[in-house]
Design an enzyme around this catalytic site. Structure first.
Site, PDB file in Angstrom:
ATOM      1  N   GLU A   1       0.806  -1.236   0.000  1.00  0.00           N
ATOM      2  CA  GLU A   1       0.000   0.000   0.000  1.00  0.00           C
ATOM      3  C   GLU A   1       0.835   1.280   0.000  1.00  0.00           C
ATOM      4  O   GLU A   1       0.647   2.153   0.848  1.00  0.00           O
ATOM      5  CB  GLU A   1      -0.987  -0.037   1.174  1.00  0.00           C
TER       6      GLU A   1
ATOM      7  N   GLU B   1      -6.183 -10.738  -1.528  1.00  0.00           N
ATOM      8  CA  GLU B   1      -7.048 -10.549  -0.346  1.00  0.00           C
ATOM      9  C   GLU B   1      -8.499 -10.467  -0.815  1.00  0.00           C
ATOM     10  O   GLU B   1      -9.180  -9.478  -0.623  1.00  0.00           O
ATOM     11  CB  GLU B   1      -6.649  -9.255   0.397  1.00  0.00           C
TER      12      GLU B   1
HETATM   13  O1  9MR Z   1      -7.911  -8.202   8.094  1.00  0.00           O
HETATM   14  C1  9MR Z   1      -7.026  -7.380   8.815  1.00  0.00           C
HETATM   15  C2  9MR Z   1      -7.684  -6.871  10.075  1.00  0.00           C
HETATM   16  O2  9MR Z   1      -7.932  -7.943  10.970  1.00  0.00           O
HETATM   17  C3  9MR Z   1      -6.821  -5.812  10.726  1.00  0.00           C
HETATM   18  O3  9MR Z   1      -7.508  -5.245  11.824  1.00  0.00           O
HETATM   19  C4  9MR Z   1      -6.450  -4.751   9.724  1.00  0.00           C
HETATM   20  C5  9MR Z   1      -5.552  -3.715  10.334  1.00  0.00           C
HETATM   21  O4  9MR Z   1      -4.985  -2.882   9.417  1.00  0.00           O
HETATM   22  O5  9MR Z   1      -5.790  -5.342   8.624  1.00  0.00           O
HETATM   23  C6  9MR Z   1      -6.623  -6.218   7.932  1.00  0.00           C
HETATM   24  O6  9MR Z   1      -5.961  -6.702   6.797  1.00  0.00           O
HETATM   25  C7  9MR Z   1      -5.570  -5.712   5.830  1.00  0.00           C
HETATM   26  C8  9MR Z   1      -4.309  -6.199   5.169  1.00  0.00           C
HETATM   27  O7  9MR Z   1      -3.324  -6.446   6.136  1.00  0.00           O
HETATM   28  C9  9MR Z   1      -3.797  -5.211   4.140  1.00  0.00           C
HETATM   29  N1  9MR Z   1      -4.825  -4.897   3.188  1.00  0.00           N
HETATM   30  C10 9MR Z   1      -6.108  -4.483   3.727  1.00  0.00           C
HETATM   31  C11 9MR Z   1      -6.612  -5.528   4.724  1.00  0.00           C
HETATM   32  C12 9MR Z   1      -7.986  -5.151   5.243  1.00  0.00           C
HETATM   33  O8  9MR Z   1      -7.897  -3.971   5.985  1.00  0.00           O
END
Ligand code: 9MR
Length: 380
Positions: free
Chosen positions: A159, A264
């Site tokens: 990101e 994802e």
């Molecule tokens: O699914 C993840 C969630 O449990 C966390 O709270 C969050 C914190 O940033 O991150 C989520 O996963 C993210 C991933 O690491 C990067 N791309 C976006 C995902 C959804 O937010």
């Protein structure tokens, strides 16, 4: 001529039956799970959390082991968890994650080395730019050294782009300038030359962001530094992005000569507050019926829409399977999804393939059936 007694004939017949039964035992037909049905197309993965890594629920553990042949740690390998203090790494749960992948002979994906979000707070206390760069290098190198030969691919940078395709003004950009991108890929490859290196981001189907990602990755490749793939996160909705944008993005990224992974994947069925003109993400939405319409259950009509949406998306993936290395869902079951809490807390979403009771949904059946039909098509 030698006379064969009835007794000998009977023994021979029993022997023949026994052999034929053994053959059937040795080659059981493969159950129609996602990993089996898609095994000649691309890896089918899921994000896992601590509860799945420790296999505390046997039904969930069986689904993970049977349905998927790749795993990503949903949170455990982020810096805030794995590198909580400057001189302290916490590899315990990440090592268990690797062991789970090895147990089920899975492709193991590491998420993520350089990301501005969920960054350990101590990183932000480092004022001096040179010291910051040293620390970032050590972070990447220490982690990749620990997992060398065990992790198959890494989200090296996560990101780093704004929606208009420019570089996000993250702490990494501020301290190190845009060289941090190429450096991160170089450091990882120096430690583990065999691991696949990915750039990973969301909204990668949007035209401006897509152009920015291509510019950025091309710039790294032009410096002779290895990038193996681009990860399109795939946090999508029932009606957006368009199938055309999904397909064109896969084509455009692969023209860089890199692999494309859908990293994802989930499909939200709930209203998106950003679609509403003038809407702001605020607490006000939390009690709004309109924003959380399927609190009790998902109506059949939406279940069917979701199944069709997954079928259409996978149809594109299959068409471009030569370009796609892996498709990973962001979780196994609806109850586990981050989308129950984002962008509005406390909603009931249904974005994945298994429901809250861990039963496969129509969306699951639709992508299994799609692949079976695909396999029956005559080759062109
Ligand atoms: O699914 C993840 C969630 O449990 C966390 O709270 C969050 C914190 O940033 O991150 C989520 O996963 C993210 C991933 O690491 C990067 N791309 C976006 C995902 C959804 O937010």
């Amino acid at each position: 001529m030698m006379k064969i007694s009835k007794q000998t004939l009977l023994t021979l017949a029993i022997f023949a039956i026994a052999i034929s039964c053994k053959k059937t035992e040795e080659a059981p037909s493969q159950p129609n799970t996602l990993r089996n049905v898609y095994k000649d197309a691309f890896y089918i993965g899921t994000a896992v959390n601590r509860f799945q890594i420790e296999e505390t629920d046997s039904t969930m553990a069986a689904i993970v082991g049977k349905e998927f042949n790749s795993i990503t740690a949903e949170n455990m390998m982020k810096s805030v968890h794995m590198h909580p203090k400057r001189d302290t790494f916490n590899f315990e749960i990440a090592d268990k994650f690797v062991a789970l992948g090895e147990k089920y002979d899975m492709f193991i994906h590491g998420h993520t080395l350089i990301w501005h979000s969920q960054l350990s707070p101590w990183f932000k206390t480092i004022e001096d730019s040179l010291e910051f760069a040293d620390v970032a290098e050590k972070h990447v190198k220490d982690i990749t050294t620990h997992f060398k030969g065990k992790i198959d691919s890494w989200d090296v940078v996560n990101e780093a782009l704004n929606e208009d395709g420019t570089l996000r003004n993250s702490i990494f950009l501020k301290k190190m300038g845009e060289d941090y991108l190429a450096s991160a890929f170089k450091w990882t490859a120096e430690i583990d030359p065999d691991v696949d290196l990915y750039y990973n981001d969301y909204n990668m189907t949007n035209v401006d962001k897509r152009k920015g990602a291509i510019r950025m990755v091309k710039n790294i490749l032009d410096q002779g530094i290895k990038v193996d793939g681009i990860g399109m996160q795939g946090h999508w909705h029932l009606n957006s992005p368009s199938l055309e944008d999904i397909e064109q993005s896969i084509i455009d990224y692969s023209e860089l000569g890199v692999k494309v992974a859908i990293t994802e994947l989930d499909v939200s069925v709930l209203p998106n507050p950003w679609d509403l003109e003038g809407a702001e993400i605020s607490q006000n939405f939390e009690n709004s019926e309109g924003m959380n319409p399927y609190k009790e259950s998902l109506p059949d009509s939406i279940q069917v829409k979701l199944a069709n949406r997954y079928k259409d998306i996978f149809n594109i993936f299959l068409k471009h399977k030569d370009k796609i290395s892996r498709v990973t869902f962001w979780g196994v079951s609806d109850g586990q999804s981050w989308l129950n809490g984002f962008p509005i807390r406390g909603r009931t979403n249904y974005p994945l393939l298994f429901d809250r009771d861990l039963k496969p949904k129509a969306a699951y059946d639709s992508i299994i059936a799609l692949k079976e039909r695909f396999d029956k098509q005559p080759a062109n």
